[in-house]
Design an enzyme around this catalytic site. Structure first.
Site, short mmCIF file in Angstrom:
data_model
loop_
_atom_site.label_atom_id
_atom_site.label_comp_id
_atom_site.label_asym_id
_atom_site.label_seq_id
_atom_site.Cartn_x
_atom_site.Cartn_y
_atom_site.Cartn_z
N GLU A 99 0.84 -1.19 0.00
CA GLU A 99 0.00 0.00 0.00
C GLU A 99 0.88 1.25 0.00
OE1 GLU A 99 -2.40 1.53 -0.80
OE2 GLU A 99 -4.02 1.56 0.68
N ASP A 100 0.37 2.31 -0.58
CA ASP A 100 1.14 3.56 -0.62
C ASP A 100 1.10 4.27 0.73
OD1 ASP A 100 -1.57 4.13 -0.85
OD2 ASP A 100 -1.37 5.52 -2.51
N ARG A 165 0.58 11.64 -9.67
CA ARG A 165 1.09 10.28 -9.42
C ARG A 165 2.46 10.05 -10.04
NH1 ARG A 165 -3.15 7.33 -7.27
NH2 ARG A 165 -5.22 7.71 -8.14
P1 IMP Z 1 -7.55 5.34 4.61
O1 IMP Z 1 -8.62 4.38 4.18
O2 IMP Z 1 -8.11 6.55 5.28
O3 IMP Z 1 -6.45 4.71 5.40
O4 IMP Z 1 -6.93 5.93 3.30
C1 IMP Z 1 -6.08 5.22 2.55
C2 IMP Z 1 -6.11 5.63 1.10
O5 IMP Z 1 -6.40 7.02 0.94
C3 IMP Z 1 -4.76 5.40 0.53
O6 IMP Z 1 -4.72 4.17 -0.13
C4 IMP Z 1 -4.59 6.55 -0.43
O7 IMP Z 1 -5.00 6.15 -1.70
C5 IMP Z 1 -5.50 7.64 0.07
N1 IMP Z 1 -4.74 8.67 0.82
C6 IMP Z 1 -4.64 8.81 2.15
N2 IMP Z 1 -3.87 9.85 2.49
C7 IMP Z 1 -3.47 10.40 1.32
C8 IMP Z 1 -2.62 11.52 1.00
O8 IMP Z 1 -2.06 12.25 1.85
N3 IMP Z 1 -2.43 11.75 -0.33
C9 IMP Z 1 -3.00 10.99 -1.30
N4 IMP Z 1 -3.79 9.94 -1.04
C10 IMP Z 1 -4.02 9.65 0.26
MG MG Z 2 -4.01 3.72 -1.94
#
Ligand code: IMP
Ligand code: MG
Length: 177
Positions: A99-100, A165
């Site tokens: 995961e990124d 990206r």
């Molecule tokens: P979560 O479900 O809130 O943990 O969010 C995870 C997903 O949101 C990641 O896989 C990213 O694709 C996106 N994401 C979260 N933070 C960022 C950010 O700072 N920049 C860009 N994408 C983000």
């Molecule tokens: Mg992601």
């Protein structure tokens, strides 16, 4: 660097990223010696990290992709959409999720639940970035690249409304004064 109305400034450069990715790959190579893990890459954001990570992996391994989406603009919607699903060949496998970034943890906990249904042998997480202050779920992450503040970042696979990206460095949202 600008995307739409937002200004971004350099945060983590390509050299720092490369060093970290190599470190993470080395750990995985050690931990999985003799095994054949499946790298499960979460699209779109993890594509660049996954490509660089895989080049440093010297295990006999497979790569699989899943496409999830929970973000709109700069905030998690709390709803995870599955755009490309999982396939059931993951049963009995050692899975490493690539995961990124983990922000609230919503996306990851959704995926972990789905994965459990497929009864893999093991599941670990490799995330390049983690925003510890944002995390709302109890998730065990074995491989974490950088712990970063709760600021929006773009580049190296991560986007703002689809753009950025392709940047080789990670940029952070510039504070407005
Ligand atoms: P979560 O479900 O809130 O943990 O969010 C995870 C997903 O949101 C990641 O896989 C990213 O694709 C996106 N994401 C979260 N933070 C960022 C950010 O700072 N920049 C860009 N994408 C983000
Ligand atoms: Mg992601």
């Amino acid at each position: 660097m600008k995307i739409e109305d937002k200004e971004f400034e350099p945060f983590i450069d390509d050299k720092q990223i490369a060093v970290k990715v190599k470190e993470m790959a080395n750990l995985i190579n050690q931990d999985y010696a003799g095994r054949k893990p499946v790298f499960l890459v979460i699209l779109n954001g993890a594509f660049m990290f996954a490509a660089d990570l895989m080049k440093e992996i010297d295990l006999s391994s497979e790569v699989s992709f899943i496409k999830l989406s929970s973000y709109q603009d700069m905030a998690s919607t709390g709803q995870v959409q599955e755009l490309i699903g999982l396939n059931n060949t993951l049963a009995g496998q050692d899975i490493i999720i690539v995961e990124d970034i983990i922000d609230t943890g919503e996306t990851m906990s959704h995926l972990l639940k789905k994965l459990e249904e497929l009864v893999p042998r093991s599941v670990e997480i490799a995330t390049l970035l983690l925003k510890p202050e944002m995390l709302q779920k109890d998730i065990e992450m074995k491989y974490v690249g950088f712990k970063i503040p709760a600021k929006f970042v773009v580049g190296y696979g991560l986007d703002y409304n689809g753009f950025g990206r392709n940047w080789k460095e990670i940029h952070q949202l510039k504070e407005e004064h």
